[in-house]
Design an enzyme around this catalytic site. Sequence first.
Site, PDB file in Angstrom:
ATOM      1  N   LYS A 204      42.080  36.728  40.468  1.00  0.00           N
ATOM      2  CA  LYS A 204      42.883  36.187  41.568  1.00  0.00           C
ATOM      3  C   LYS A 204      42.708  34.687  41.691  1.00  0.00           C
ATOM      4  O   LYS A 204      41.748  34.106  41.219  1.00  0.00           O
ATOM      5  CB  LYS A 204      42.593  36.957  42.854  1.00  0.00           C
ATOM      6  CG  LYS A 204      43.229  38.344  42.746  1.00  0.00           C
ATOM      7  CD  LYS A 204      43.259  39.143  43.985  1.00  0.00           C
ATOM      8  CE  LYS A 204      44.003  40.473  43.663  1.00  0.00           C
ATOM      9  NZ  LYS A 204      43.804  41.481  44.660  1.00  0.00           N
ATOM     10  N   ARG A 261      38.443  46.966  40.889  1.00  0.00           N
ATOM     11  CA  ARG A 261      39.717  47.064  40.158  1.00  0.00           C
ATOM     12  C   ARG A 261      39.826  45.811  39.296  1.00  0.00           C
ATOM     13  O   ARG A 261      39.956  44.716  39.826  1.00  0.00           O
ATOM     14  CB  ARG A 261      40.856  47.132  41.175  1.00  0.00           C
ATOM     15  CG  ARG A 261      42.248  47.184  40.588  1.00  0.00           C
ATOM     16  CD  ARG A 261      43.288  47.123  41.711  1.00  0.00           C
ATOM     17  NE  ARG A 261      44.629  47.174  41.171  1.00  0.00           N
ATOM     18  CZ  ARG A 261      45.270  46.129  40.655  1.00  0.00           C
ATOM     19  NH1 ARG A 261      44.694  44.946  40.612  1.00  0.00           N
ATOM     20  NH2 ARG A 261      46.495  46.258  40.178  1.00  0.00           N
TER      21      ARG A 261
HETATM   22  N1  PMM Z   1      45.562  43.784  43.903  1.00  0.00           N
HETATM   23  C1  PMM Z   1      46.711  43.805  43.203  1.00  0.00           C
HETATM   24  C2  PMM Z   1      47.424  44.993  43.013  1.00  0.00           C
HETATM   25  N2  PMM Z   1      46.963  46.156  43.511  1.00  0.00           N
HETATM   26  N3  PMM Z   1      45.335  47.340  44.726  1.00  0.00           N
HETATM   27  C3  PMM Z   1      44.201  47.341  45.438  1.00  0.00           C
HETATM   28  N4  PMM Z   1      43.750  48.500  45.973  1.00  0.00           N
HETATM   29  N5  PMM Z   1      43.480  46.214  45.656  1.00  0.00           N
HETATM   30  C4  PMM Z   1      43.872  45.007  45.178  1.00  0.00           C
HETATM   31  O1  PMM Z   1      43.184  43.997  45.432  1.00  0.00           O
HETATM   32  C5  PMM Z   1      45.089  44.953  44.427  1.00  0.00           C
HETATM   33  C6  PMM Z   1      45.801  46.167  44.218  1.00  0.00           C
HETATM   34  C7  PMM Z   1      47.247  42.518  42.636  1.00  0.00           C
HETATM   35  O2  PMM Z   1      46.688  42.210  41.420  1.00  0.00           O
HETATM   36  P1  PMM Z   1      47.441  42.374  39.978  1.00  0.00           P
HETATM   37  O3  PMM Z   1      48.760  41.668  40.088  1.00  0.00           O
HETATM   38  O4  PMM Z   1      46.517  41.768  39.028  1.00  0.00           O
HETATM   39  O5  PMM Z   1      47.607  43.831  39.720  1.00  0.00           O
END
Ligand code: PMM
Length: 285
Positions: A204, A261
């Site tokens: 992020k 994650r």
């Molecule tokens: N961040 C993203 C997408 N899904 N789900 C959860 N539970 N927590 C998060 O912090 C989260 C998520 C965005 O990140 P990406 O674009 O790298 O998938």
Amino acid sequence: MGVVNVTPDSFSDGGRWFEPAAAVEHGLALLGQGADLLDVGGESTRPGAERPTEREELDRVIPVVAALAAQGARISIDTMRSRVAAESLDAGATLINDVSGGLADPQMATMAARSGLPFVAMHWRAHSAHMHREARYADVVTEVVAELLERVEALVEAGVAREAIILDPGFGFSKDAGHNWELLAGLDQVTALPHPVLVGTSRKRFLGRLGAAVGSTVGPAPSGEPTPSGALSPPTPPAERDAATAATSLLAAQAGAWAVRVHDVPGTRDALAVWAHVHAAGGRA
Ligand code: PMM
């Protein structure tokens, strides 16, 4: 939890796994590297992102969920739409990850209740197109905890079992860099809640400005010394944030998180192994 984004525009790995076959191959690679769970998503939550239609989202994720589940993978479906969640569960997913915690789709809570499966409720205030407007807090940790607890009560009211609810403080969602650092510092207040906690800091934006003065996102160091190099330069690209992500994964484990994650599974596995060895050695001392 390894990330499988089936999107053309995710900020961290946009477009790389957009074709179903590439996404499936990527998911299998993450499992081979030691992921316990794969989080499949078809909607980018990048700040300012436009939403795909429900049909587009279904067409992206269902073939990938079905193919990975057929190979025995444990799948979480990352969606804010109850229909996408329901069809993904039919295709073999066993966990719902809703970044809106059930706020974006009024049918989500009842669908999750009916499924009886674990449900991740993330802290969320608005869709990506205008989430930055909502990044206002007097005390981010206290407010995130309070808003997560409100979500828990609403979900339980809709029939979701309390034990099925996993909480996530939502790094980067309606939060600026300072808020994210404060949340990481106060993560033990989230893990003190009677729910497993998922942490998603991977790649992020706030991890892309590590050269910036500590305590501020831009501007001179508090001491009045010259701004350290990097403070005003562009953020490092997402793929170069994996070492920082491994560090936040370790901090999350130390604070008692249930899962992290991440995009880079090997780096995080190593960081978590370091934590596990230190933890075990401390237990023996
Ligand atoms: N961040 C993203 C997408 N899904 N789900 C959860 N539970 N927590 C998060 O912090 C989260 C998520 C965005 O990140 P990406 O674009 O790298 O998938």
